[in-house]
Every structure is written in C-alpha cells, then in structure tokens.
Enzyme design. Structure first.
Site, PDB file in Angstrom:
ATOM      1  N   ASP A   1       0.864  -1.183   0.000  1.00  0.00           N
ATOM      2  CA  ASP A   1       0.000   0.000   0.000  1.00  0.00           C
ATOM      3  C   ASP A   1       0.895   1.227   0.000  1.00  0.00           C
ATOM      4  O   ASP A   1       1.562   1.521   1.000  1.00  0.00           O
ATOM      5  CB  ASP A   1      -0.909  -0.020   1.231  1.00  0.00           C
ATOM      6  CG  ASP A   1      -1.683   1.279   1.412  1.00  0.00           C
ATOM      7  OD1 ASP A   1      -2.015   1.923   0.392  1.00  0.00           O
ATOM      8  OD2 ASP A   1      -1.948   1.666   2.576  1.00  0.00           O
TER       9      ASP A   1
ATOM     10  N   GLY B   1       1.222   4.993   0.133  1.00  0.00           N
ATOM     11  CA  GLY B   1       0.542   6.231   0.480  1.00  0.00           C
ATOM     12  C   GLY B   1       1.446   7.426   0.293  1.00  0.00           C
ATOM     13  O   GLY B   1       2.634   7.286  -0.053  1.00  0.00           O
TER      14      GLY B   1
ATOM     15  N   ASN C   1       3.712   7.061   3.840  1.00  0.00           N
ATOM     16  CA  ASN C   1       4.325   5.770   4.132  1.00  0.00           C
ATOM     17  C   ASN C   1       3.962   4.721   3.094  1.00  0.00           C
ATOM     18  O   ASN C   1       2.910   4.800   2.455  1.00  0.00           O
ATOM     19  CB  ASN C   1       3.883   5.255   5.513  1.00  0.00           C
ATOM     20  CG  ASN C   1       4.451   6.080   6.654  1.00  0.00           C
ATOM     21  OD1 ASN C   1       5.649   6.273   6.736  1.00  0.00           O
ATOM     22  ND2 ASN C   1       3.587   6.575   7.519  1.00  0.00           N
TER      23      ASN C   1
ATOM     24  N   ALA D   1      -6.837   3.998  -5.429  1.00  0.00           N
ATOM     25  CA  ALA D   1      -6.661   2.562  -5.202  1.00  0.00           C
ATOM     26  C   ALA D   1      -6.721   2.227  -3.717  1.00  0.00           C
ATOM     27  O   ALA D   1      -7.167   1.137  -3.342  1.00  0.00           O
ATOM     28  CB  ALA D   1      -5.330   2.110  -5.796  1.00  0.00           C
ATOM     29  N   ASP D   2      -6.285   3.150  -2.863  1.00  0.00           N
ATOM     30  CA  ASP D   2      -6.341   2.901  -1.424  1.00  0.00           C
ATOM     31  C   ASP D   2      -7.781   2.821  -0.929  1.00  0.00           C
ATOM     32  O   ASP D   2      -8.118   1.982  -0.081  1.00  0.00           O
ATOM     33  CB  ASP D   2      -5.568   3.978  -0.662  1.00  0.00           C
ATOM     34  CG  ASP D   2      -6.050   5.395  -0.956  1.00  0.00           C
ATOM     35  OD1 ASP D   2      -6.659   5.627  -2.030  1.00  0.00           O
ATOM     36  OD2 ASP D   2      -5.812   6.283  -0.130  1.00  0.00           O
TER      37      ASP D   2
ATOM     38  N   THR E   1      -2.283  10.757   5.450  1.00  0.00           N
ATOM     39  CA  THR E   1      -1.954  12.149   5.148  1.00  0.00           C
ATOM     40  C   THR E   1      -3.236  12.976   5.079  1.00  0.00           C
ATOM     41  O   THR E   1      -3.300  14.102   5.577  1.00  0.00           O
ATOM     42  CB  THR E   1      -1.185  12.239   3.815  1.00  0.00           C
ATOM     43  OG1 THR E   1      -0.043  11.379   3.891  1.00  0.00           O
ATOM     44  CG2 THR E   1      -0.732  13.657   3.545  1.00  0.00           C
TER      45      THR E   1
END
Length: 254
Positions: A6, A8, A11, A108-109, A132
């Site tokens: 994942d 981001g 991170n 996509a997250d 974020t």
C-alpha cells in the site's frame, strides 16, 4: 507468499501473506527521490529482517496514490523477485460497485479499504482512513461505493499550523488532560485530537442520517487508534484493513 503493498503519500506499508494469514507487516517512508534499485535494496532488507528470501515472494499486489513511486516499486520487485506485480486500477476485478460521478477518480487505497470492509463487516459501512488525509467514505447496503468526505489529516494540520504561524510550536499528537487547554501545547493537542474526533463523529452522524439506517463504522490508518477512542461513535479499529482488502482483490483476479 503474497506481498501486498500500500503506497501512500507518507508511508509505504508492506504485508506478507501465506494464504489468508498475515505473516508480517513493515513500513517504509514514501520517497519520490529513491530509484528502483534503492527500493530493491530496502525490500530485500525487510524480507531478510523477517527471515524471508526474495525467492519466497510468489506474487505481489500494489495499491498506490503516488504514481512515480508505484513505478519504482514495480520495477524494483520485477528486478529482484520472479513476479510481475498486479496494480489496482482500471481492468482489475474488485467486486466493488463504484457509484461516484467518475469511478476512474477513485483512489486505489479507497478501493482496497472498501473491499476489505465489505469482506469483514455488516453493510452499510462507513470507512475512515487516517493517513496524510483523513477520508470518510460510505458503502451502501448493496456493496456500492457511494462517496464521502476528504479532510486534512492530523499531521498535515499540525504541519500547517507550525509552518504558517510565528509562535505555534510542533507538539505530540496525544490527548491533553482537558479539552480546555491551559498552555499553547495543550491547546493545540485539544484541537488536533478532540477536534478531529468531533469532526469524525459529526460526519459519521450525517452519513448515517443520509443512508437512513445504522452503519458499521471501521477506522484504519496511522493515527486512528489514538483518535477514535475519543469519538462518541462506535468505531471498530482495523490496523490491516487495506492489506486484507488487497489480498481479497488478488484472490478475485486469480
């Protein structure tokens, strides 16, 4: 072993699965300056730290909101592992009915989080992801992703306060002893923690009213565990919601 990634804005979270068992998780800082070779080195070290070898990685799935880093990670994995990563995006089977105005705009997250929530919780469901940005989105009773709200994340808010004021210092994001702060640091903590908790409660209440029925509410993301304990809403904390969602998406595409 399946490697779920994942990516981001702040991170990169990696999760290694053996079937539906999560073997380990790890975090990297998202850095657009790193080359694919540098990410290869980081991934190799993370696997070694958990007593795994590059050859143990049989497949990989990636969700990313940072295209440049996604490209570097894909190339890094292809260079060092015998895999071609599956990237969440158009053409990928998710089982998610996206009902927003422009489905192609959905990150996509958010797709991974929604798929993870649908597989684990009663619908309708509200999904809170505190990264974020703090995102609060709803899935209806039929499994349709219908939209929600995007707010500034807690760290982003703190950085904005520190960078755009002359006398506000940086502070830890923890709850003070009282909502009524008696010094600058506690006043900022009150706004960051209690203010965010109240914002989440307010939006959850409004979404629930618009849906017209009780909702499951699940939260994930770096600061979620610290913030939601001060919410009045009944919120489930799921640290690995997105990684589990990615594993589910991977299975749908086999």
């Amino acid at each position: 072993m399946l490697l779920a990634v994942d990516i981001g804005n702040t991170n990169i979270t990696l999760g290694a699965f053996d079937g539906d068992i999560l073997l380990f998780t790890a975090r990297l800082a998202t850095d657009k300056r790193l080359t694919s070779d540098q990410y290869s080195y980081e991934i190799k070290n993370i696997l070694s730290l958990h007593d795994k070898k590059l050859s143990d990685v049989e497949d990989c799935i990636i969700a990313s909101v940072v295209p440049n880093v996604e490209n570097s990670i894909c190339k890094a994995l292809t260079n060092v592992c015998p895999v071609v990563p599956l990237c969440v995006g158009p053409g990928i089977k998710t089982g998610l009915n996206i009902k927003i105005d422009n489905p192609a705009q959905l990150g996509a997250d958010l797709v991974a989080g929604a798929v993870g929530a649908i597989s684990e919780y009663t619908l309708p469901c509200i999904i809170i992801d505190m990264g974020t940005a703090t995102t609060i989105f709803a899935v209806d009773k039929d499994g349709g992703f219908i939209g929600g709200a995007i707010c500034a994340g807690v760290w982003l808010t703190l950085n904005a306060l520190c960078e755009n004021t002359a006398q506000l210092p940086s502070t830890k994001i923890v709850a003070p002893h009282s909502v009524i702060g008696t010094n600058t640091s506690d006043c900022m903590k009150s706004g960051l923690v209690f203010g965010t908790a109240s914002m989440i409660d307010g939006i959850v209440k409004r979404i629930t009213e618009e849906l017209g029925s009780p909702c499951s509410v699940v939260a994930t993301g770096g600061l979620a565990k610290e913030i939601i304990k001060y919410c009045d809403s009944d919120i489930i904390y799921n640290e690995h919601l997105l990684l589990n969602g990615l594993r589910t998406i991977y299975e749908k595409n086999q």
